[in-house]
Design an enzyme around this catalytic site. Sequence first.
Site, PDB file in Angstrom:
ATOM      1  N   HIS A  95      17.450  -4.089 -12.967  1.00 15.17           N
ATOM      2  CA  HIS A  95      17.223  -2.677 -12.707  1.00 15.17           C
ATOM      3  C   HIS A  95      17.951  -2.322 -11.419  1.00 15.17           C
ATOM      4  O   HIS A  95      17.510  -2.682 -10.330  1.00 15.17           O
ATOM      5  CB  HIS A  95      15.725  -2.387 -12.595  1.00 15.17           C
ATOM      6  N   GLU A 152      16.816  -2.278 -24.599  1.00 15.64           N
ATOM      7  CA  GLU A 152      17.718  -1.724 -23.589  1.00 15.64           C
ATOM      8  C   GLU A 152      18.307  -2.818 -22.713  1.00 15.64           C
ATOM      9  O   GLU A 152      17.610  -3.761 -22.321  1.00 15.64           O
ATOM     10  CB  GLU A 152      16.976  -0.708 -22.721  1.00 15.64           C
ATOM     11  N   ASP A 169      20.477  -3.010 -19.183  1.00 10.97           N
ATOM     12  CA  ASP A 169      20.965  -2.312 -17.985  1.00 10.97           C
ATOM     13  C   ASP A 169      21.967  -3.259 -17.309  1.00 10.97           C
ATOM     14  O   ASP A 169      21.569  -4.189 -16.608  1.00 10.97           O
ATOM     15  CB  ASP A 169      19.763  -2.025 -17.087  1.00 10.97           C
ATOM     16  N   HIS A 208      11.852   0.296 -23.402  1.00  9.86           N
ATOM     17  CA  HIS A 208      12.546   0.765 -22.204  1.00  9.86           C
ATOM     18  C   HIS A 208      12.671  -0.387 -21.211  1.00  9.86           C
ATOM     19  O   HIS A 208      11.729  -1.165 -21.020  1.00  9.86           O
ATOM     20  CB  HIS A 208      11.744   1.921 -21.580  1.00  9.86           C
ATOM     21  N   ASN A 209      13.862  -0.523 -20.601  1.00  9.35           N
ATOM     22  CA  ASN A 209      14.104  -1.599 -19.631  1.00  9.35           C
ATOM     23  C   ASN A 209      13.500  -2.916 -20.129  1.00  9.35           C
ATOM     24  O   ASN A 209      12.698  -3.570 -19.453  1.00  9.35           O
ATOM     25  CB  ASN A 209      13.521  -1.238 -18.256  1.00  9.35           C
ATOM     26  N   GLU A 245      23.062   0.531 -21.017  1.00 14.14           N
ATOM     27  CA  GLU A 245      23.239   1.360 -19.827  1.00 14.14           C
ATOM     28  C   GLU A 245      24.290   0.634 -18.994  1.00 14.14           C
ATOM     29  O   GLU A 245      24.013  -0.335 -18.306  1.00 14.14           O
ATOM     30  CB  GLU A 245      21.929   1.532 -19.069  1.00 14.14           C
TER      31      GLU A 245
END
Length: 751
Positions: A346, A331, A333, A301-302, A380
């Site tokens: 983020h 991931e 973003d 995640h992230n 994302e």
Amino acid sequence: RPPCSAGLCPSPSPFLLQGGDLLKVLSPSWKKTRYFRLMEDCKTIWRESKRTFKDSQTFSLDDISSVRLGRQSEGLRKNTEDQVEGRCFSIMFKSRRKNLDLIASSEEEAKQWFNSLQKVLSNRNNLNIQQKTDWISSCLRKADKNKDDKMTQSELKNFLRLINIKVDDDYAEMLFQKCDKSKSGHLSGEEIEHFYDLLTHREEIDVIYGAYAKTTGFMSSQNLVDFLKKEQREKATLADAHNIIQKHEPDENGECGKLLSKDGFLIYMHYPETLVLKPDHREVYQDMSQPLNRYFISSSHNTYLMEDQLSGPSSTEAYVRALLKSCRCVELDVWDGSDNEPVIYHGYTLTSKILFRDAIKSIKEYAFKTSDYPVILSLENHCSVEQQEVMAHHLSSILGSALVTSPLGEGMPTDFPSPEELKGKFLIKGKRLNKLEASFAPEAAEADDADVTEEDESNNEDEDEQKEDEKRKVKKKLKLAKELSGMVVYCKSVHFHSFEDARQNLSFYEMSSFKEQKALALAEESANSFIRHNVDKLSRIYPAGSRTDSSNYNPVPLWNAGCQLVALNFQTTCTDMDVNQGRFLVNGKSGYILKPAFLRDVDTEFDPITLTRGDWLKHKTLHVLVSVVSAQQLPKMNNKKFSFVDPLVKVQVYGVPADVAERQTVAVENNGFNPAWNESFQFDVYVPDLALVRFTIEDHDSTSGNEFIGQYTLPFNSLNMGYRQVPLLNKNGDVLSSAGLFVHIMVLDAE
């Protein structure tokens, strides 16, 4: 200077021992010359400091995770020019310590540093117990500085320092007094031998060896076969025993006579074949030809974050570290950046930014170093159409033919391809303008108006409540670039409404992401429905937005519900991450674990909460006898002068709720050198296919709480039975080379 033992460093590099000047790089303007060399102990790199009153610095070879030739670190790419590519190399460390970026005077010199460091690192990694024993013996002789065959207390302390045992002065004095039988103030002859025996003695090995050494005090080939069959539960033959004796017996007379001495037995018991992890499970042993959704997939995640979710740094190095840990879903973003270059960070926070282009380059470079199996890029996407087109260009130009942009085979697929078919490939997970079927029906209208709103994105992806208010103010639709949309083939992100809706309206390649709270609620309240959903579809789980400190959640209940992509914060060291790495420790560290048959059956009745009857119920009893073995003492977790380690062992079982259990030994006071417990535990395990076992050593502290020393987690079905070595990993997941657990494992069918 510490001695260079032939046992420890059989072929020391004259180049490294001599060393030389290198340019250390910290920024575009900070590049300064520093002198580096390998010390004579062949395990420490020494660096001269040019600063007044600044001590010269050292670091251990054991702290190095890898050496990279060229501008392969984020720092070198950012702080140096293309023309010095061949002169650059980086030393990467295992912990969160910053990389050491260096420039040599020539390309030839850079290669010499790289090759020499690679060789000495390889030598240390391949060091076996016989070489370590030889090294201890050699260092013992070298510590006798005046060569009088006597050892003073000062020389004893020097010896302990040479073999990297950091002991308190009182502890060293206690060892000395124990061996100084003559009370002469020095050790000589048999007293030195006694001290050596104290360092290497293994009482539990003596007991085991004595029980099977029936041939004039030695273990014959048949005795060894008896041991392997009865204790280790192995299918052993006389030929197997002969091979073990030939490989491990240090006495040539014993080897010729097909006899195994106690020293040979000790050497054998330290080799990989006696580890608690089954040897065949260290390689890819599962069927990798089944559809992708039938596997648990190691997920991050992230991934770009090195620390917390609010103000920490973003780095391409975070992708490298996750991929080298066999993570197979990372991931990205992505947001609009300056100069028409998309950036990763983020959103709506103070985390730093990295270029999307640089992240993809790093991912391509390191994606398949640990595992050959496919990597999923979870996008994302917050970019404008213009910068989405730039994203698509970078993905295509950098990843090339490794990027899957159309279904494998002919015609519209009805199921996922397998990890085997996708070896060396990248899949894009993200939004798509239309159904995949539309690409096989030219007459179908292009779904240009099927824009994705930012509200949809927040429902599916990693958006916390703080972002929601800002998003409601914007209320704009996010248009998708056709070039980027077309790259989404097998992992189309869609919103989850219900299991019934998914069953009736979603194609196999359409998948949803769930916040941990939503997923855990489904796993508890609708477990069987969630499992059946995950038979057909992929599900990704991610941490709650409230976890701004990058903490993690327990992945086990989600695996129990068949969820494939349970994403964790890989940058955070914690029990949950240990358990995750334990799950993916096996199958060649491929990052893919085949789900049990009852999680792949569309008509399954399995429910991890109620545990109805079925093939999954295989009631086993796990017996664990715990004692500790360590060639050197367990590391002291604080630097207080008069503190000693008070170790205790915890054994935990993770799995379905009925299997979750924990037992712990008493603490052994003031003994981190050779503690022993000889305590037995018994666990009932009902669903072994989903269970994991975790061994943990802690330093007991009744006032401030126990301190973590090391742990090892592995799947229940991967346990090797019998007397086994358990390696210990520190909080960063690196092996504690000087310590380990010695356990006896027995798994029986419950009556």
